[in-house]
Design an enzyme around this catalytic site. Structure first.
Site, short mmCIF file in Angstrom:
data_model
loop_
_atom_site.label_atom_id
_atom_site.label_comp_id
_atom_site.label_asym_id
_atom_site.label_seq_id
_atom_site.Cartn_x
_atom_site.Cartn_y
_atom_site.Cartn_z
N ALA A 167 0.73 -1.31 0.13
CA ALA A 167 0.03 0.03 0.22
C ALA A 167 0.79 1.34 -0.06
O ALA A 167 0.23 2.34 0.14
CB ALA A 167 -0.97 -0.03 1.17
N ARG A 197 7.01 -2.50 3.04
CA ARG A 197 8.17 -2.19 3.67
C ARG A 197 8.56 -0.79 4.16
O ARG A 197 9.13 -0.43 5.00
CB ARG A 197 9.13 -2.79 3.00
CG ARG A 197 9.13 -4.29 2.72
CD ARG A 197 10.11 -4.74 1.46
NE ARG A 197 9.80 -3.88 0.43
CZ ARG A 197 10.44 -4.45 -0.91
NH1 ARG A 197 11.49 -5.42 -1.05
NH2 ARG A 197 9.90 -3.76 -1.97
N ARG A 198 8.01 0.11 3.11
CA ARG A 198 8.50 1.47 3.41
C ARG A 198 7.45 2.16 4.59
O ARG A 198 6.40 2.82 3.94
CB ARG A 198 8.64 2.38 2.15
CG ARG A 198 9.85 1.77 1.34
CD ARG A 198 9.85 2.38 -0.25
NE ARG A 198 8.75 1.92 -0.88
CZ ARG A 198 8.20 2.23 -2.14
NH1 ARG A 198 9.19 3.34 -2.71
NH2 ARG A 198 7.58 1.69 -2.74
N VAL A 210 6.58 -8.69 3.14
CA VAL A 210 5.49 -10.09 3.34
C VAL A 210 6.41 -11.45 2.86
O VAL A 210 5.95 -12.39 3.00
CB VAL A 210 4.52 -9.99 2.03
CG1 VAL A 210 3.62 -8.76 1.98
CG2 VAL A 210 5.43 -9.77 0.63
N TYR A 228 7.94 -14.08 -13.71
CA TYR A 228 6.89 -13.07 -13.31
C TYR A 228 5.50 -13.78 -13.93
O TYR A 228 4.72 -13.81 -13.01
CB TYR A 228 7.28 -11.91 -14.09
CG TYR A 228 6.10 -10.74 -13.74
CD1 TYR A 228 5.87 -10.30 -12.41
CD2 TYR A 228 5.01 -10.46 -14.78
CE1 TYR A 228 4.65 -9.63 -12.05
CE2 TYR A 228 4.14 -9.28 -14.32
CZ TYR A 228 3.78 -9.13 -13.02
OH TYR A 228 2.86 -8.30 -12.50
N THR A 237 2.57 3.80 -11.61
CA THR A 237 2.94 3.17 -10.42
C THR A 237 4.59 3.11 -10.72
O THR A 237 5.01 3.63 -11.64
CB THR A 237 2.41 1.79 -10.47
OG1 THR A 237 2.90 0.77 -11.41
CG2 THR A 237 0.72 1.85 -10.85
N GLU A 238 5.04 2.46 -9.73
CA GLU A 238 6.54 2.17 -9.61
C GLU A 238 7.00 0.62 -10.53
O GLU A 238 8.01 0.34 -10.40
CB GLU A 238 6.87 2.20 -8.20
CG GLU A 238 6.86 3.57 -7.53
CD GLU A 238 7.25 3.52 -5.98
OE1 GLU A 238 7.73 2.31 -5.72
OE2 GLU A 238 7.15 4.52 -5.41
P1 NDP Z 1 4.39 -0.63 -7.48
O1 NDP Z 1 5.76 -1.20 -7.54
O2 NDP Z 1 4.09 0.65 -7.73
O3 NDP Z 1 3.94 -1.08 -6.00
C1 NDP Z 1 3.99 -2.37 -5.44
C2 NDP Z 1 3.88 -2.25 -3.85
O4 NDP Z 1 4.39 -3.50 -3.47
C3 NDP Z 1 4.73 -1.47 -3.29
O5 NDP Z 1 4.03 -0.72 -2.30
C4 NDP Z 1 5.92 -2.16 -2.59
O6 NDP Z 1 5.94 -1.45 -1.35
C5 NDP Z 1 5.19 -3.21 -2.27
N1 NDP Z 1 6.17 -4.48 -2.04
C6 NDP Z 1 7.10 -5.15 -2.71
N2 NDP Z 1 7.60 -5.88 -2.17
C7 NDP Z 1 7.14 -6.25 -0.84
C8 NDP Z 1 7.29 -6.80 0.08
N3 NDP Z 1 8.28 -7.76 -0.10
N4 NDP Z 1 6.77 -6.89 1.25
C9 NDP Z 1 5.77 -5.82 1.41
N5 NDP Z 1 5.68 -5.05 0.38
C10 NDP Z 1 6.24 -5.15 -0.92
O7 NDP Z 1 3.34 -1.80 -8.35
P2 NDP Z 1 1.90 -1.73 -8.82
O8 NDP Z 1 1.19 -1.05 -8.06
O9 NDP Z 1 1.92 -1.19 -10.27
O10 NDP Z 1 1.69 -3.41 -8.75
C11 NDP Z 1 0.85 -3.94 -7.69
C12 NDP Z 1 0.56 -5.30 -8.00
O11 NDP Z 1 -0.38 -5.31 -9.33
C13 NDP Z 1 1.87 -6.17 -8.00
O12 NDP Z 1 1.59 -7.37 -7.70
C14 NDP Z 1 1.85 -6.17 -9.64
O13 NDP Z 1 2.62 -7.52 -10.13
C15 NDP Z 1 0.44 -6.27 -10.29
N6 NDP Z 1 0.23 -5.64 -11.41
C16 NDP Z 1 0.66 -4.67 -11.95
C17 NDP Z 1 0.57 -4.06 -13.24
C18 NDP Z 1 1.13 -2.89 -13.80
O14 NDP Z 1 1.17 -2.70 -15.15
N7 NDP Z 1 1.66 -1.85 -13.13
C19 NDP Z 1 -0.29 -4.81 -14.06
C20 NDP Z 1 -0.61 -6.18 -13.53
C21 NDP Z 1 -0.50 -6.57 -12.22
P3 NDP Z 1 7.56 -1.39 -0.67
O15 NDP Z 1 8.59 -1.20 -1.58
O16 NDP Z 1 7.42 0.05 0.60
O17 NDP Z 1 7.50 -2.61 0.31
C1 8X3 Z 2 1.97 -6.36 -15.35
C2 8X3 Z 2 1.69 -6.28 -16.86
O1 8X3 Z 2 2.52 -6.83 -19.07
O2 8X3 Z 2 4.18 -6.00 -17.52
O3 8X3 Z 2 1.85 -7.35 -14.75
O4 8X3 Z 2 3.31 -8.26 -17.38
S1 8X3 Z 2 3.02 -6.93 -17.64
#
Ligand code: NDP
Ligand code: 8X3
Length: 251
Positions: free
Chosen positions: A10, A34-35, A57, A149, A185-186
């Protein structure tokens, strides 16, 4: 009735947008990542109905201590959003780093099942709850460099359906949400470690946004209790599944 949600990941991207959306809709959110500084800032922004909770996690011990390690009054979680996840690298499998593969599995698979294991018994005992898992279109459509992935997200899709198989007859719901291209997003910066390369992914497109994902989660969770979305795949209109690859001689 207001829900208590636990949202992993989050501190950025989808997770922060989901927290904002559910707080705006009158619910309470445990925001985990984590942050801790990012979560504290989100808490400042959203007020007392958001509980910042610093958690990695992949820390099996810390996850196993849940929900008992949450403050009194926050332990009965109605909705678990398993959102924390990441992709690392886009090189072909034969050049990928083993440590990247391990971290993706530890976060996207092991972290997700550990959180589920921590919260599911309480939901089953209360005969109420909803687990929303963030998968990906990468679970269903392979692409070069997607290797671990995509496979980790295929695990999420199948795990979600298998949870449904065990929970049928209870009022605990499970949904797998599979987005395609989402900007703002990041995700790509984490994947490449290079903001310019990350930005190029979205150039000339109108991708989905984190708020679109929050909208989808809010819809799935807000449905009446008899209505379970097993799996929902969403893409921006500018994206579609592509053709199978054919390698031609001399090409
Ligand atoms: P971001 O990188 O913006 O956010 C990822 C979040 O996951 C951050 O809040 C990060 O927080 C947290 N995170 C990563 N590793 C850990 C850990 N070990 N423990 C706790 N928290 C963790 O990514 P998105 O918001 O884009 O992605 C969110 C989800 O959606 C992911 O599962 C991604 O695979 C999925 N997704 C993303 C897509 C996209 O195009 N963006 C498309 C489809 C799916 P912190 O570093 O503070 O721990
Ligand atoms: C994130 C979408 O296409 O980079 O899950 O795998 S993609």
């Amino acid at each position: 009735m207001p829900h208590t949600l636990f949202v992993s990941g989050a501190s950025a991207g989808f997770g922060a947008a989901i927290a904002r959306r559910f707080i705006a809709d009158g619910h309470r959110v445990i925001a985990a990542a984590r942050r801790g500084d990012r979560l504290a800032a989100l808490g400042q922004e959203l007020g007392e109905r958001l509980l910042p909770f610093t958690l990695d996690v992949t820390d099996a011990e810390a996850v196993a201590a849940l929900p008992g390690s949450l403050p009194a009054g926050w332990q009965e979680v109605d909705v678990l959003v398993n959102n924390a996840g990441l992709a690392l690298g886009l090189d072909p499998a034969q050049r990928a780093k083993l440590s990247d593969w391990d971290q993706m599995v530890a976060t996207n698979v092991t972290g997700l099942i550990h959180l589920t294991h921590a919260f599911l018994p309480g939901m089953a005992a209360r005969d109420r709850g909803h687990i929303v898992n963030l998968g990906s279109t990468a679970a269903h459509y392979p692409y070069p460099g997607g290797h671990v992935y995509g496979a980790s997200k295929a695990f999420v899709a199948q795990f979600s359906l298998n949870l449904r198989a065990d929970l049928v007859g209870t009022n605990v719901r499970v949904s797998d949400l599979d987005p395609g291209l989402v900007g703002g997003t990041e995700f790509s910066t984490v994947r490449f470690g290079d903001p310019a390369r990350a930005a190029a992914i979205y150039a000339g497109t109108t991708p989905l946004t984190p708020e679109d994902i929050a909208e989808a989660v809010a819809w799935v969770v807000g449905l009446p209790p008899h209505f379970n979305v097993n799996r929902m795949e969403i893409m921006p209109t500018c994206q579609a599944p592509g053709p199978l690859a054919i390698k031609r001689r001399g090409g």
